[in-house]
Scaffold this motif. Structure first.
Motif, PDB file in Angstrom:
ATOM      1  N   GLN A  31       0.852  -1.195   0.000  1.00 25.80           N
ATOM      2  CA  GLN A  31       0.000   0.000   0.000  1.00 25.80           C
ATOM      3  C   GLN A  31       0.887   1.243   0.000  1.00 25.80           C
ATOM      4  O   GLN A  31       0.643   2.206  -0.723  1.00 25.80           O
ATOM      5  CB  GLN A  31      -0.926   0.002   1.235  1.00 25.80           C
ATOM      6  N   GLY A  49     -11.433  -5.787  -0.185  1.00 27.52           N
ATOM      7  CA  GLY A  49     -11.038  -5.628   1.211  1.00 27.52           C
ATOM      8  C   GLY A  49      -9.552  -5.483   1.449  1.00 27.52           C
ATOM      9  O   GLY A  49      -9.086  -5.537   2.585  1.00 27.52           O
ATOM     10  N   LYS A  52      -7.912  -0.860  -1.175  1.00 30.65           N
ATOM     11  CA  LYS A  52      -7.749  -0.043  -2.383  1.00 30.65           C
ATOM     12  C   LYS A  52      -8.248   1.382  -2.156  1.00 30.65           C
ATOM     13  O   LYS A  52      -7.571   2.353  -2.473  1.00 30.65           O
ATOM     14  CB  LYS A  52      -8.508  -0.664  -3.569  1.00 30.65           C
ATOM     15  N   THR A  53      -9.442   1.490  -1.589  1.00 37.77           N
ATOM     16  CA  THR A  53     -10.008   2.818  -1.374  1.00 37.77           C
ATOM     17  C   THR A  53      -9.160   3.573  -0.350  1.00 37.77           C
ATOM     18  O   THR A  53      -8.897   4.764  -0.479  1.00 37.77           O
ATOM     19  CB  THR A  53     -11.486   2.711  -0.935  1.00 37.77           C
ATOM     20  N   ARG A  54      -8.696   2.840   0.666  1.00 40.24           N
ATOM     21  CA  ARG A  54      -7.827   3.468   1.657  1.00 40.24           C
ATOM     22  C   ARG A  54      -6.547   3.979   0.991  1.00 40.24           C
ATOM     23  O   ARG A  54      -6.104   5.096   1.215  1.00 40.24           O
ATOM     24  CB  ARG A  54      -7.474   2.450   2.749  1.00 40.24           C
ATOM     25  N   GLN A 280     -14.482  -7.970  -9.536  1.00 40.10           N
ATOM     26  CA  GLN A 280     -15.713  -7.351  -9.032  1.00 40.10           C
ATOM     27  C   GLN A 280     -16.441  -6.610 -10.155  1.00 40.10           C
ATOM     28  O   GLN A 280     -17.231  -5.706  -9.895  1.00 40.10           O
ATOM     29  CB  GLN A 280     -15.407  -6.413  -7.872  1.00 40.10           C
ATOM     30  N   ARG A 313     -10.384  -6.663   5.689  1.00 46.59           N
ATOM     31  CA  ARG A 313     -11.795  -6.527   6.043  1.00 46.59           C
ATOM     32  C   ARG A 313     -12.331  -7.755   6.763  1.00 46.59           C
ATOM     33  O   ARG A 313     -13.044  -7.634   7.756  1.00 46.59           O
ATOM     34  CB  ARG A 313     -12.615  -6.283   4.774  1.00 46.59           C
ATOM     35  N   GLU A 525     -19.217  -2.547   3.627  1.00 48.24           N
ATOM     36  CA  GLU A 525     -18.874  -3.664   4.516  1.00 48.24           C
ATOM     37  C   GLU A 525     -19.733  -3.650   5.773  1.00 48.24           C
ATOM     38  O   GLU A 525     -20.182  -2.598   6.221  1.00 48.24           O
ATOM     39  CB  GLU A 525     -17.370  -3.634   4.867  1.00 48.24           C
ATOM     40  N   ARG A 567     -18.308  -8.759   1.485  1.00 49.87           N
ATOM     41  CA  ARG A 567     -18.829  -7.627   2.265  1.00 49.87           C
ATOM     42  C   ARG A 567     -18.757  -7.898   3.755  1.00 49.87           C
ATOM     43  O   ARG A 567     -18.933  -7.003   4.583  1.00 49.87           O
ATOM     44  CB  ARG A 567     -20.304  -7.307   1.910  1.00 49.87           C
TER      45      ARG A 567
HETATM   46  P1  ATP Z   1     -13.507  -3.207  -2.058  1.00 44.48           P
HETATM   47  O1  ATP Z   1     -12.830  -4.005  -3.146  1.00 44.48           O
HETATM   48  O2  ATP Z   1     -14.593  -3.988  -1.413  1.00 44.48           O
HETATM   49  O3  ATP Z   1     -13.877  -1.824  -2.494  1.00 44.48           O
HETATM   50  P2  ATP Z   1     -11.130  -2.067  -0.844  1.00 44.48           P
HETATM   51  O4  ATP Z   1      -9.950  -2.784  -1.425  1.00 44.48           O
HETATM   52  O5  ATP Z   1     -11.429  -0.735  -1.381  1.00 44.48           O
HETATM   53  O6  ATP Z   1     -12.387  -3.047  -0.900  1.00 44.48           O
HETATM   54  P3  ATP Z   1     -11.048  -0.738   1.720  1.00 44.48           P
HETATM   55  O7  ATP Z   1     -12.511  -0.447   1.833  1.00 44.48           O
HETATM   56  O8  ATP Z   1     -10.128   0.367   1.390  1.00 44.48           O
HETATM   57  O9  ATP Z   1     -10.851  -1.980   0.711  1.00 44.48           O
HETATM   58  O10 ATP Z   1     -10.527  -1.459   3.021  1.00 44.48           O
HETATM   59  C1  ATP Z   1     -11.222  -2.546   3.620  1.00 44.48           C
HETATM   60  C2  ATP Z   1     -11.156  -2.430   5.141  1.00 44.48           C
HETATM   61  O11 ATP Z   1      -9.834  -2.705   5.590  1.00 44.48           O
HETATM   62  C3  ATP Z   1     -11.490  -1.046   5.618  1.00 44.48           C
HETATM   63  O12 ATP Z   1     -12.203  -1.158   6.818  1.00 44.48           O
HETATM   64  C4  ATP Z   1     -10.105  -0.407   5.826  1.00 44.48           C
HETATM   65  O13 ATP Z   1     -10.139   0.618   6.768  1.00 44.48           O
HETATM   66  C5  ATP Z   1      -9.300  -1.603   6.307  1.00 44.48           C
HETATM   67  N1  ATP Z   1      -7.847  -1.510   5.979  1.00 44.48           N
HETATM   68  C6  ATP Z   1      -7.318  -1.297   4.766  1.00 44.48           C
HETATM   69  N2  ATP Z   1      -5.965  -1.280   4.813  1.00 44.48           N
HETATM   70  C7  ATP Z   1      -5.625  -1.501   6.110  1.00 44.48           C
HETATM   71  C8  ATP Z   1      -4.371  -1.606   6.821  1.00 44.48           C
HETATM   72  N3  ATP Z   1      -3.212  -1.504   6.203  1.00 44.48           N
HETATM   73  N4  ATP Z   1      -4.446  -1.852   8.136  1.00 44.48           N
HETATM   74  C9  ATP Z   1      -5.617  -1.969   8.768  1.00 44.48           C
HETATM   75  N5  ATP Z   1      -6.824  -1.874   8.158  1.00 44.48           N
HETATM   76  C10 ATP Z   1      -6.840  -1.658   6.858  1.00 44.48           C
END
Ligand code: ATP
Ligand code: MG
Length: 717
Positions: A31, A49, A52-54, A280, A313, A525, A567
């Motif tokens: 990341q 999970g 990605k969005t983070r 997805q 997640r 989620e 989810r």
């Molecule tokens: P989706 O494909 O469903 O959109 P995503 O890849 O965008 O998922 P996020 O929504 O960004 O995933 O993150 C999923 C969860 O994991 C969130 O609750 C986020 O806060 C948490 N998370 C992400 N990265 C970390 C990390 N490095 N440490 C702890 N928690 C994390």
């Protein structure tokens, strides 16, 4: 643009950069690599999970905090207003967390909203005095175009035509090439492709003909924005000065039209970060394609490409199921999947439960939800996810009965649906006309009253018509069930009861359990997720299966299942029912996607055992197949098996029915429904025993109408 293009936006000097370490602390190595990559193309390809969005919001914060770009020069785009809202929220909270780096003022919006703002700003310069007007709903313009093209269309047809026009425009397909492209894409359309093309052309012409103003639909906003930047160097220059850095979340959902806008925004530059998960991809039917995501590094060979595998997640138990389900996927998108590794502490194993019917399934789900709430899970952290919105009805009912508050997302509650409101009105009118029916006749009568609203015996073609049909079928089955439990129920009493049910479900509460379709659940989620209705024909949905077991349509259904599973943070419950309605034939099979991932027999699942059949399942008198739908049971043959009907007799029976109904001052179906008459004209009963063997004819009807009917049959056969 609401804020004027800021020609003078100064670039903060790198020397004044705010400390950015805080922004990296809680990220993993990969990341962090994506967040810290130098300006230029970045692609994050990762499963659900994995953050990605983070990552994308952190990258924005990092670029801003380290002085590479001013917050106002970043444009973050997504595909739904909800996702845009979520992105703004995360950017704002990062701003606070990182001591005011300014991410709170980054523009995060949908492609459409961004294009609309830009067009508003550039339009007067490009076009001059003639203004434009947004065509919020294209319905009436499409209806007129269909009319002019000589098509006889109902409301649902117009909606489906509008959907085709939207797909074509999103895919950059013109009316001229539409027929060939539809054939190439293997699209399921309920019309002749040449006719659709004519309607599409007529629709475009009608918009242009409007005097004094130009009508633009949502897709035109994008087309015009792209064209303005492509064709006018000054506009392009001004726009490109304004925005320097682009970020796209859920990039697997981009359409060719949106990609064209993105390309226009970028010009020769490459400051683009995209994140997505090809597995997805669940909006192909609207023109979305993961190809741009999967081809990103071919287009930008110097791009930083990061793959994320750690799933933050969900528990390892949920992650393991997700891996197994998507592991069976085939095709190009499947090639990009990664094996997810769960990072959370272990939790309960996902549960699988088989139920005799949908009511039993919903009751069990409601009971388990109640248990979770009592054990401390907040209702807002629980979701029930299904394939189509019409499935919400039994869950609304079961949760209401269990006293659990809920909200229906991405669709109205069942009783607020247009066709259901129309149905209640139709039933109420019939009740007011003094129609007196009760018992099994009431159920049949209701079906007949709902027929003009779209409750045909077989599922119709066309997306909207099918949705309507599903909802009406759910209502008819609700009535069947009420009637089965209370044989004395009359029409006015039924109407009152349905109204009470509808009222008891209002108002929706924000803090309640979420009921949502799988499509509406994307990106979200919950602590506990109930994936319901996992029967073959529902997931994968039957019209996907009609393309073939190995079709791309079925693969998209599998991805939908994967979206649903991923989810859940901790609790995941999967369930299905062997019959639709209580007492119905238990002919359903669990979803094919459960093969090899779920224990299959009822005995293994810990779920309710199937109820014993009341008698042998009725069989088709033509092909001997087991019968399950009410109409086929009534006809005593499959609905599409050849009928050996005596047409003259049927005509006579119908005449007799109208006379009798008139004498009795009741609607015709109170005497006999169409299906009962068809069964009589096909089976030619010669005595009382043969007559009562026809479903829909009980002792009372035998006594009332038996002699007349037998006489008619004798005289005509
Ligand atoms: P989706 O494909 O469903 O959109 P995503 O890849 O965008 O998922 P996020 O929504 O960004 O995933 O993150 C999923 C969860 O994991 C969130 O609750 C986020 O806060 C948490 N998370 C992400 N990265 C970390 C990390 N490095 N440490 C702890 N928690 C994390
Ligand atoms: Mg996300």
């Amino acid at each position: 643009m609401s804020d004027r293009p800021a020609k003078m936006v100064g670039m903060p000097s790198p020397g004044s950069a705010a400390p950015t370490e805080g922004l990296l602390d809680d990220l993993d190595e990969e990341q962090r690599e994506a967040v810290q990559a130098p300006r230029g193309p970045v692609c994050v390809l990762a499963g659900a999970g994995t953050g990605k969005t983070r990552t994308i919001t952190r990258r924005i914060a990092h670029l801003v905090a380290s002085g590479h770009v001013a917050p106002s020069q970043v444009l973050a785009v997504t595909f739904t207003s909800r996702a845009a809202g979520e992105m703004r929220l995360r950017l704002r909270s990062l701003d606070q967390q990182a001591g005011g780096v300014g991410t709170g003022s980054v523009q995060a919006m949908t492609f459409h909203a961004a294009a609309r703002r830009q067009l508003q700003y550039f339009w007067p310069r490009l076009v001059g005095d003639t203004g434009w007007e947004l065509l919020d709903s294209k319905f009436s313009v499409v209806a007129q175009a269909a009319n002019r093209a000589g098509m006889k269309t109902g409301t649902d047809d117009v909606r489906d035509l509008a959907g085709e026009i939207e797909w074509a425009k999103a895919s950059l397909i013109s009316p001229e090439t539409y027929p060939a492209e539809v054939a190439k894409a293997g699209r399921d359309i309920p019309f002749d492709a040449a006719k659709v093309a004519a309607v599409y052309a007529g629709y475009e012409a009608a918009k242009a003909r409007r005097e004094g103003t130009t009508l633009l639909d949502f897709d035109d906003l994008l087309l015009h924005t792209a064209a303005a930047i492509e064709n006018d160097a000054a506009v392009a220059q001004e726009f490109r000065d304004r925005y320097r850095c682009f970020v796209v979340d859920e990039y697997q959902d981009v359409t060719p039209l949106q990609q064209r806008v993105l390309d226009a925004w970028l010009g020769e530059r490459d400051d683009l970060t995209v994140v997505g998960d090809a597995n997805q991809t669940i909006y192909s039917f609207t023109g979305a394609t993961p190809n741009y995501l999967l081809d990103f590094s071919r287009r930008f060979p110097e791009a930083t490409v990061v793959r994320l595998e750690r799933d933050y997640r969900s528990t390892p138990q949920v992650v393991s199921l997700a891996n197994r389900v998507i592991g069976a996927a085939r095709g190009r998108m499947a090639g990009s999947r990664l094996h997810l590794v769960g990072q959370r502490p272990p939790g309960p194993e996902p549960s699988f439960s088989e139920n005799p019917d949908e009511v039993a399934e919903a009751t069990a789900v409601a009971k388990n939800i109640k248990k979770l709430i009592e054990a401390g899970t907040p209702p807002a952290e629980i979701a029930v996810l299904y394939r189509i919105n019409a499935q919400s009805e039994v869950y609304e009912e079961a949760l209401t009965a269990a006293g659990v508050a809920f909200q229906v997302r991405g669709g109205e509650g069942f009783f607020s649906r247009q066709e259901i409101r129309q149905s209640l009105l139709a039933l109420q009118r019939a009740a007011e006309r003094g129609v007196e029916v009760a018992g099994p006749e009431l159920a049949a009568g209701v079906r007949e009253l709902l027929e003009p609203l779209g409750l045909t015996t077989e599922a119709p073609a066309g997306t909207r018509a099918r949705e309507r049909w599903e909802a009406l079928t759910a209502l008819a089955e609700l009535v069947d069930e009420d009637v089965a439990q209370r044989p004395e129920l009359t029409l006015p009493a039924l109407v009152t009861e349905l109204r009470q049910r509808a009222d008891s479900r209002h108002p929706p509460v924000v803090q309640g359990v979420t009921l949502a379709s799988l499509h509406a659940a994307k990106g979200l989620e919950w602590d506990a997720v109930f994936l319901v209705g996992l029967a073959d024909g529902t997931l994968p949905i039957s019209h996907a299966l009609s393309h073939g077991a190995d079709s791309e349509a079925v693969e998209e259904e599998r991805r939908l299942f994967y979206v649903g599973i991923t989810r859940a943070r901790v609790h995941l419950a999967l369930s299905w029912a062997l019959a639709r309605a209580p007492g119905g034939r238990q002919g359903r099979k669990p979803s094919r996607f459960l093969n090899g991932v779920a224990p299959h027999t009822a005995a293994d699942t810990g779920g309710a055992k199937p109820r014993r059949q009341r008698g042998p399942a009725p069989r088709c008198r033509v092909c001997n197949a087991a019968l399950s739908t009410p109409a086929s049971i009534m006809l005593r043959r499959c609905e599409n098996c050849p009928s050996d009907i005596n047409e003259d007799l049927l005509a006579e029976l119908k005449d007799w029915r109208s006379r009798t109904a008139k004498e009795m001052s009741v609607p015709a179906y109170v005497v006999f429904t169409d299906n009962t008459l068809i069964a009589i004209a096909e089976t030619l009963p010669t005595d009382d025993a043969a007559l009562v063997a026809i479903p829909g004819i009980g002792a009372r009807k035998l006594e009332q109408f038996g002699p007349d009917v037998l006489e008619l049959v004798r005289s005509r056969s």
